[in-house]
Design a protein around this motif. Sequence first.
Motif: not given
Length: 322
Positions: A254, A267, A270
């Motif tokens: 992230k 991504a 996620t």
Amino acid sequence: MTTETGVNLAKAKSFLESGELVGIPTETVYGLAGNAFDVNAVLKIFEVKERPIFDPLIVHVPDIEMVMKCVVDIPALAADLIASFWPGPLTIIFKKKNCIPDLVTSGLDTVGMRMPLHPLTLELLQDLQFPLAAPSANPFGYISPTSAQHVIDQLGNKIPYILDGGNCSIGLESTIIEIKEKTCFVYRLGGLTLEDLKKVANKVELRINSSSNPKAPGMLKNHYAPTKPFYIADINEVSFKYPDKKIAYLFFTKSNTAYFQNVESIALSTNQNLKEAAHSIFSLMRMLDGRNDIDIIVAETVPEIGIGRAINDRMRRAVTGI
Ligand code: TXA
Ligand code: MG
């Protein structure tokens, strides 16, 4: 030839029985299937895929009886692995019998076999009198298909039927192994993890081919590749180096999203889940390769554990050179 898509098993069966090819769903990727006992059907597979004939095919079976028809013997460790992992993403290489044409194995005296874990394809295999030779249903060297639509996009007018079994649950090809004197040699990392293999096999050795002259050319260094430049690199360096290019960044961590304006970050998962990343990587690569507003694709490798090893392997083979 127009390609029909559907879930009509009788239709798929009748095309296969008359020597035609059918796109089949599996839990790993979609396959381009033909009668493994029929040299002409197998020849069509190589033609449609534009695959060099030195790259051997995997043979798909519904049960162990069909394996016994095709191979000389089943080593004890192979039987244990079959009991634990079939149906599933594990291809095992055996000494072949003559009923498997040399074309299937590119002249090798061994054949790779697997029992796929997909209800439609298992039912189809059970209904047939022959096993199905099936490579991934993409043109040679390109990204493997994980939906029926991916198969239509590339082989659309070249085969009569695609059995639509939805999105592939795993999304990466099978793990390929061979048993030699109680040791399990791993030739391709895939849907079955090393950790799982080691639960059953005491001795596991990696023989992943990364040279440009491999024994099994499906493991060629450059494979699974988009047509656009694809790099594994520091995203900020790439975006700085190519300020006028539109860059897509496939990230896993992230905190690694890019801060340059020419970058669109996507991504792989996620919630940083490796299985989800495996499930989506090929379809994301395909989608980005098809987008006119993207020039370069950059990817971040994932942790080298579990299915992460196979994800990283596919990414590295897709790299076009920087
Ligand atoms: O998940 C999968 O394995 C998918 C689905 C459709 O089952 N199939 C697949 O096939 O990935 P393909 O053709 O894309 O990759 C098969 C690879 C070959 O390229 C070759 O490297 C290896 O399997 N292989 C097949 N037979 C072999 C043999 N006898 N010895 C060594 N490698 C073999
Ligand atoms: Mg392939």
